[in-house]
Structure formats: C-alpha cells, structure tokens
Write a protein that holds these residues in place. Structure first.
Motif, short mmCIF file in Angstrom:
data_model
loop_
_atom_site.label_atom_id
_atom_site.label_comp_id
_atom_site.label_asym_id
_atom_site.label_seq_id
_atom_site.Cartn_x
_atom_site.Cartn_y
_atom_site.Cartn_z
N MET A 135 0.86 -1.18 0.00
CA MET A 135 0.00 0.00 0.00
C MET A 135 0.90 1.23 0.00
SD MET A 135 -2.85 1.12 2.84
CE MET A 135 -3.62 -0.50 2.73
N ARG A 136 0.60 2.22 -0.84
CA ARG A 136 1.51 3.34 -1.04
C ARG A 136 0.85 4.67 -0.65
NH1 ARG A 136 1.85 0.00 -5.57
NH2 ARG A 136 0.42 1.33 -6.76
N VAL A 137 1.65 5.52 0.01
CA VAL A 137 1.19 6.84 0.41
C VAL A 137 2.32 7.83 0.13
CG1 VAL A 137 0.41 8.33 2.31
CG2 VAL A 137 -0.27 5.90 2.24
N VAL A 138 2.00 8.92 -0.58
CA VAL A 138 2.98 10.00 -0.76
C VAL A 138 2.93 10.86 0.50
CG1 VAL A 138 3.67 11.98 -2.14
CG2 VAL A 138 2.68 9.97 -3.25
N ALA A 139 4.03 10.88 1.24
CA ALA A 139 4.03 11.59 2.52
C ALA A 139 5.44 12.07 2.84
CB ALA A 139 3.52 10.67 3.64
N ASP A 140 5.50 13.12 3.60
CA ASP A 140 6.76 13.71 4.04
C ASP A 140 7.15 13.11 5.39
OD1 ASP A 140 8.82 15.38 4.92
OD2 ASP A 140 7.94 17.16 4.00
N GLU A 141 8.38 12.63 5.50
CA GLU A 141 8.83 12.05 6.77
C GLU A 141 8.77 13.06 7.91
OE1 GLU A 141 11.83 10.52 3.59
OE2 GLU A 141 10.63 12.32 3.98
N GLU A 142 8.81 14.35 7.57
CA GLU A 142 8.76 15.39 8.60
C GLU A 142 7.34 15.69 9.07
OE1 GLU A 142 10.86 18.79 7.15
OE2 GLU A 142 12.81 17.84 7.31
N TRP A 143 6.32 15.16 8.33
CA TRP A 143 4.92 15.41 8.68
C TRP A 143 4.12 14.13 8.42
CZ3 TRP A 143 4.19 20.01 11.02
CH2 TRP A 143 5.12 21.01 10.76
N LEU A 144 4.27 13.16 9.30
CA LEU A 144 3.62 11.87 9.08
C LEU A 144 2.10 11.99 9.22
CD1 LEU A 144 5.96 9.34 10.93
CD2 LEU A 144 5.85 9.86 8.48
N PRO A 145 1.35 11.41 8.27
CA PRO A 145 -0.12 11.56 8.29
C PRO A 145 -0.84 10.40 8.97
CG PRO A 145 0.55 10.65 6.19
CD PRO A 145 1.80 10.79 7.00
N PHE A 146 -0.26 9.82 10.01
CA PHE A 146 -0.84 8.64 10.64
C PHE A 146 -1.17 8.93 12.10
CE2 PHE A 146 2.24 7.10 7.43
CZ PHE A 146 1.35 6.52 6.55
N GLY A 147 -2.27 8.33 12.54
CA GLY A 147 -2.70 8.52 13.92
C GLY A 147 -1.92 7.64 14.88
N PRO A 148 -2.11 7.87 16.18
CA PRO A 148 -1.42 7.06 17.19
C PRO A 148 -1.78 5.58 17.07
CG PRO A 148 -2.41 9.02 18.17
CD PRO A 148 -2.93 8.93 16.77
N GLY A 149 -0.81 4.73 17.30
CA GLY A 149 -1.05 3.30 17.32
C GLY A 149 -1.33 2.67 15.97
N SER A 150 -0.86 3.28 14.89
CA SER A 150 -1.17 2.76 13.55
C SER A 150 -0.31 1.55 13.17
CB SER A 150 -0.96 3.86 12.50
OG SER A 150 -1.84 4.95 12.72
N PHE A 151 0.88 1.43 13.74
CA PHE A 151 1.81 0.38 13.32
C PHE A 151 2.49 -0.24 14.54
CE2 PHE A 151 1.68 3.78 10.15
CZ PHE A 151 1.29 3.09 9.02
#
Length: 293
Positions: free
Chosen positions: A87-103
């Motif tokens: 699964m692919r997401v274009v995202a900046d490592e400096e601004w992660l778009p994931f909520g707490p406890g995602s991984f």
C-alpha cells in the motif's frame, strides 16, 4: 524558535523523482543494507501485524511482505513510492499523516538522513506506533563518503578559493542512540555496520549516488553550475586505485515504543549484590581457576 533548515526538501523530492527510473541499478546495495537491518527481526521473539516502510525505494516493502507483514510504504516522491508493491502513500517524513497506534513495526532503511528535524521526525514515528512496537532504522554515519568529501573540498578551494557544501553532513555513531532516547524510545540501541563498495573507477561512485537519489540537497549549496574542472580534479585526488574502495558505514538503530510490560532497568539501590563484592568474587575465581568462568 524555528528549527534550522539544513536540507532543501524540494530538492530531495526532485532527486527522488528523477532517481525512480534509475534506482534499480543500485538495487544490490540498497537490498544488502535492508537485509542487514531486517535481520534484527530474527532476534525478536514476536510477530508483527502492520509495518510502515519509510523511504524504502521498493526494497524494504518486498522483504517485509515476504515475511508475511502487512506493509504501508511512504515516500516524499510519488514516482519513487510507486516502486513499492505494498500500500503506497505519498508523505513527508517530517509530517507523518498517521494517527497514534497505527503500526507495530516501523522501518527506515537509509532514508532519514535528509530530514531537517530528525528528533521531531522520530517523535512522530513513535506516536504512530502501538505500545511495545519496534522501530528499526539505518543511517549513514561518519566516515561515510569522507574521502570524496575531502577531495571535493580541496579541489573547490583550488579552483574557487572557497567551498560550498556538496555532501550531506552525517552524524557520529555515538549520536544515534541518544537521538532515540531523546525521542522517547525505550531500550534504544545503535551499533555500527559497514559495507565495503569497490568501483573500477571513482566516477562510478558518483553515478550510483545519482541513481539512488543521493545527490546534493544541502540548503546552503551553491546554486550556480560548478566549475567544469571540479569533478575531474576531485576524482584525480582520489587516485588511480583499482578498484576504488568506498566505505558505507551505517548506524543500525533499534528502539521500542514505551509499554508498561517492558523490562525496566533497576534503579539505584535496587541491586542485591554490591558491585565491590561482585568484582571481588569474580577476581577470586580468576585467581583460583586461571581463566574466566
């Protein structure tokens, strides 16, 4: 106070966009680095359900999925993240778009050394992890590319009378565990691993750096075209050794997101045997037996 801007993140993205078509030529190097990092999973007596692959350039996700781990890959570059079969997401490592406890597992193989606020990025990574989740990362550390850095510096001084930063500044190994600790990871560990690369000619090293998207993105770099003789003079200073040896020294970083169930180090006063007594017992055993137990 705003954090200093060390890297031009737009340049980082453009370099990765361009390198998406050529990164396959350095697959063996990236795959070797990923294998060495992910080997640490074999030492962990637990399974992982969902992993985040940060900037793995298609290599890390394939290895995680081969282990049966559901994987989400992110990259600053749409073209580069498209190489992943997860699964692919274009995202900046400096601004992660994931909520707490995602991984419950996050892997960053040779992908965080172009981040401006690395402590802040590590904090965001920890927040995106479940309690007792595992973080694995590798980063180039000194003296990686030290010989090339010195050759470019000397050549530019001779040609221009001054220098412009042309290679990313790398941390020392000793800095990496403290970065994890500062970001709130439990049981932080950073050890060193070295990959020796041999090239028939020094110019091949520059081609590989470009193919991997690792060309200069330092914010203070000189934006004008470099002197025509800069690279030839720098390569001449590297000598005519065949093959040309290059060191890729990596900090292999391991940390856990905090959990009440994790083992805790003993506090002062909780030890059951005084240190002097333990050392004394050990010394007597060595004198008696003539060798360690």
């Amino acid at each position: 106070m705003q954090d200093p801007i060390i890297f031009d993140r737009r340049a980082v993205r453009l370099h990765r966009d361009r390198a998406a078509a050529t990164v396959g030529s350095v697959h063996d190097i990236l795959d070797e680095a990923a294998e060495r990092l992910l080997d640490r999973l074999d030492d962990v007596n637990r399974s992982f359900g969902r992993a985040l692959d940060i900037g793995g350039r298609g290599v890390v996700a394939a290895r995680l999925r081969a282990r049966g781990i559901e994987t989400v890959s992110i990259d600053l570059s749409h073209s580069m993240v498209s190489r992943s079969d997860a699964m692919r997401v274009v995202a900046d490592e400096e601004w992660l778009p994931f909520g707490p406890g995602s991984f419950d597992l996050v892997v960053a193989s040779l992908s965080l050394h172009w981040v401006n606020d690395l402590p802040g990025a590590l904090v965001q990574i920890r927040h995106a992890m479940r309690p007792d989740g595992l973080f694995l990362a590798s980063m180039p550390v000194l003296p990686t590319l030290g010989v090339l850095r010195g050759a470019l510096l000397e050549a530019e001084v001779d040609l221009c009378g001054g220098v412009s930063p042309r290679i990313s500044p790398f941390p020392e190994l000793r800095d990496c565990a403290s970065l994890l600790q500062r970001a709130g990871f439990a049981l932080p560990v950073a050890d060193a691993d070295t990959v020796m690369l041999a090239y028939r000619e020094p110019l091949a090293l520059l081609r590989d750096l470009r193919a991997a998207g690792e060309t200069n993105a330092v914010a203070l770099r000189r934006r004008t075209t470099p002197p025509r003789d800069l690279v030839p003079q720098a390569l001449h200073r590297l000598g005519d050794r065949r093959p040309h040896q290059t060191v890729l020294r990596m900090a292999m970083m391991t940390g856990w997101s905090p959990s009440p169930d994790q083992p805790k180090p003993l506090k002062p006063g909780q030890f059951t045997v005084p240190l002097a007594e333990a050392i004394g017992d050990r010394s007597e055993a060595l004198l008696r037996d003539g060798q360690p137990d």
